[in-house]
Structure formats: structure tokens, C-alpha cells
Write an enzyme that holds these catalytic residues in place. Structure first.
Site, PDB file in Angstrom:
ATOM      1  N   THR A  12       8.825  -8.907   1.538  1.00 22.12           N
ATOM      2  CA  THR A  12      10.138  -8.274   1.469  1.00 22.12           C
ATOM      3  C   THR A  12      11.013  -8.631   2.660  1.00 22.12           C
ATOM      4  OG1 THR A  12       9.264  -6.415   0.192  1.00 22.12           O
ATOM      5  CG2 THR A  12      11.328  -6.044   1.340  1.00 22.12           C
ATOM      6  N   SER A  56       3.555 -10.585  -1.401  1.00 23.45           N
ATOM      7  CA  SER A  56       2.127 -10.473  -1.081  1.00 23.45           C
ATOM      8  C   SER A  56       1.283  -9.985  -2.246  1.00 23.45           C
ATOM      9  CB  SER A  56       1.918  -9.570   0.134  1.00 23.45           C
ATOM     10  OG  SER A  56       2.263  -8.231  -0.132  1.00 23.45           O
ATOM     11  N   THR A  87       4.279  -6.126   2.398  1.00 24.98           N
ATOM     12  CA  THR A  87       3.558  -4.886   2.689  1.00 24.98           C
ATOM     13  C   THR A  87       2.513  -4.542   1.631  1.00 24.98           C
ATOM     14  OG1 THR A  87       5.258  -3.535   1.592  1.00 24.98           O
ATOM     15  CG2 THR A  87       5.518  -3.939   3.961  1.00 24.98           C
ATOM     16  N   ASP A  88       2.632  -5.093   0.410  1.00 26.53           N
ATOM     17  CA  ASP A  88       1.708  -4.710  -0.658  1.00 26.53           C
ATOM     18  C   ASP A  88       0.254  -4.955  -0.274  1.00 26.53           C
ATOM     19  OD1 ASP A  88       3.676  -3.808  -2.310  1.00 26.53           O
ATOM     20  OD2 ASP A  88       3.696  -5.543  -3.637  1.00 26.53           O
TER      21      ASP A  88
END
Length: 330
Positions: A12, A56, A87-88
Site C-alpha cells: 500500500t 503482499s 501490511t497483509d
């Protein structure tokens, strides 16, 4: 002059809006330039490199092992390394890199909850904090961390705790390593060193996470074994419990020499088998409590120890030894 290598993988932090949705479009140089506008990075030379350009959730184990190799190469010649990442799966990638990290140079993963072209993006500040942290001589020897929301967290035990909030990460049960904000860098603690278990050239075996939920039967356990899983991680109830059907299936696996790790689906706290017919039976049979690791980090730990030449025979002992070294087991 401190030398920091920035490795961009996408996520992101590097996305902008498109007709199809957010898409990775920002390279490492632009990310570094945006971070330099947040705080003065005088005395720090940032070498910006692009490693990947994906979100990710699309990353594979091969992608992260390639990243681990890039981190190792950078850490061998720089004072610190920063990885920008989605961040995933950041908590998993940071943990896997920690399992391979053999250098004193600190490594920090960071990212964003808002895209690069948001009216109030969080990525530049997170990246500026990560660059400040790894450039600080006091960060040397602290291993791999996650820097988010002005806080430096140990990669071991870190997890994403909010889908969109700017304080999106925490390490429940572990205090922050440092704070980085307008006042500078304030170290709080030196985390236990995570022993390197894994070569960056290793091929990780299949390990499956089996979730526990009301009425769960053993179908997922059987399917995992049929698909070639060499180990199972339970995302267990509470402090480490499982349904009777899953408990029975895992006892059979343990009896046959297949390692089983018990993690918790709860967001915080240790694992301990205390209930007859469930967690207590698993623990007595040799299941490995994962401490404060999430099921997803526990999966990677078990896969890493299974790359050892003796395979599953010494997996339990190696897992326990590593978990004790990082403070996850007493």
C-alpha cells in the site's frame, strides 16, 4: 555518514489509485524522497532499490526467500536495511527474514495503511521512522523489527491488529523496542536475539494451519496430510484447545512422527494445554506450544526447522530451543 539500504517490494505504501483499484506504481526512489520531507535525514545516505512491485497478499514463499537474500546482501555492506512491504503479510515476511538474519546490521520492515496519493498518507512518516531507527548506532544487533505508527516492534510476536488503523501493528506480550518520532529515537529495550535457523537458499516444506471453530471436525487435518503437509499448526481455541475430533487426528499424527504445533487464535497470551480431551492430551503427546507466536509465524518456524537434515525427528526439540531463545517459552 550512515549507509542505509532501502528495499522496496510494493504494498500500500507504494500504491496509487487506478480505475481497477489501488495499484503499485511508486518506486523506491520516490518513497525515499517522500520520507526525506518528513524529517531531516542529514548524515544518512539512503540507497534505494526495487526488489518487487506487488501487493503482499500476492507474495509467495519464493518471493520472500528472494527478499531474504537481498536483505542479507544489503546487511553485509550497510549500517542498516529498511524493507517497505504490504501490511497483509508483513508479520510473516518479517518473521521469515528474521529466521535467516545473520548480521549485526538492523533490519526494519515498514509500510502504510493509506496509499501514496492519499491526502494524508502515513507511509512517508513510517518510512522516515524506519530509516531513522536503522541508522541509529543503538539499533545495531537488534535483529529484525516492524516499524509502524512511531513504534519499533520486534518481528517475533508482531502481528497486524487493525485492518485500516494507523497503529495497525502490535506485539502482544512484548514491549516495544523503541519509539521514533519528532523528538528523535528513544530505545526502550534490546529484544532477545532470534537465532538464524534457515538458509536463504532453502526450500520450505509444506506446513498447513488448521483453524479451530465451533464444531470443527478433522477434515482439514486429513486434507492437509493428503496434500503433502509435513507438519500441522493448530490455530487453537483459547490457550491451546481443540475439538475432540481434531485432537484425535493430531494425536495420530504425533504418534506417526508428524510434528504438530499449537498456537492460539486469540490475539494475545501464551499457549498451555490444560484441558483433558484437548490441549492437555496434545501437550502430553509432544505437541509444541507456540508461545506468543501467531499461527502464521508458527507455521514458518515449523517449516524452517523441518529443513534440517534430520527432518521431523528433531523438529520438536529445535522448535522448543528456538522459542526459549526468543522468550516465547519458559
Amino acid at each position: 555518514m550512515r549507509h542505509v539500504v532501502l528495499l522496496s517490494t510494493g504494498g500500500t505504501i507504494a500504491t496509487t489509485a487506478s480505475e481497477a483499484g489501488l495499484a503499485v506504481s511508486v518506486d523506491a526512489e520516490r518513497l525515499a524522497a517522500a520520507a526525506a520531507k518528513v524529517w531531516d535525514l542529514e548524515g544518512v545516505r539512503v540507497e534505494a532499490l526495487d526488489v518487487n512491485r506487488i501487493i503482499s497478499s500476492a507474495a509467495t514463499l519464493d518471493d520472500v526467500m528472494a527478499l531474504a537474500r537481498a536483505v542479507g546482501e544489503a546487511a553485509a555492506r550497510a549500517d542498516g536495511v529498511v524493507v517497505t512491504h504490504g501490511t497483509d503479510s508483513m508479520e510473516e515476511s518479517a518473521f521469515l527474514v528474521a529466521l535467516t538474519h545473520r548480521h549485526q546490521a538492523p533490519v526494519a520492515f515498514t509500510g502504510a495503511q493509506r496509499p501514496f496519493d492519499d491526502p494524508a498518507p502515513d507511509g512517508p512518516r513510517n518510512l522516515a521512522a524506519a530509516l531513522r531507527w536503522v541508522a541509529d548506532p543503538r539499533a545495531r544487533g537488534t535483529g529484525v523489527s516492524v516499524v509502524f505508527g512511531d513504534t519499533v516492534l520486534p518481528a517475533v510476536g508482531a502481528r497486524k491488529v487493525h485492518t485500516l488503523g494507523l497503529d495497525g501493528f502490535a506485539a502482544p506480550g512484548r514491549g516495544p523496542v523503541a519509539a521514533v518520532d519528532d523528538t528523535g529515537v528513544r530505545p526502550y529495550a534490546v529484544p532477545p536475539t532470534a537465532p538464524a535457523l534457515l538458509s536463504t537458499d532453502a526450500a520450505l516444506p509444506r506446513v498447513e494451519v488448521v483453524g479451530q471453530y465451533l464444531g470443527a471436525d478433522a477434515a482439514a487435518v486429513r486434507a492437509a496430510v493428503a496434500a503433502g503437509a509435513r507438519g500441522i499448526v493448530l490455530s487453537a481455541f483459547g490457550a491451546g484447545n481443540a475439538t475432540p475430533e481434531v485432537t484425535a487426528a493430531c494425536l495420530d499424527l504425533l504418534d506417526a512422527g508428524t510434528p504438530v504445533v499449537v498456537a492460539s487464535r486469540v490475539g494475545a497470551g501464551p499457549v498451555r494445554g490444560v484441558y483433558a480431551g484437548g490441549g492437555a492430551d496434545l501437550e502430553r503427546a509432544g505437541a509444541i506450544p507456540a508461545g506468543d507466536l501467531s499461527p502464521w509465524q508458527a507455521r514458518l518456524l515449523l517449516a524452517a526447522v523441518l529443513t534440517h537434515p534430520d527432518g521431523s525427528r528433531g523438529a520438536a526439540a529445535r522448535c522448543r530451543e528456538w522459542l526459549r531463545a526468543v522468550g516465547a517459552l519458559g
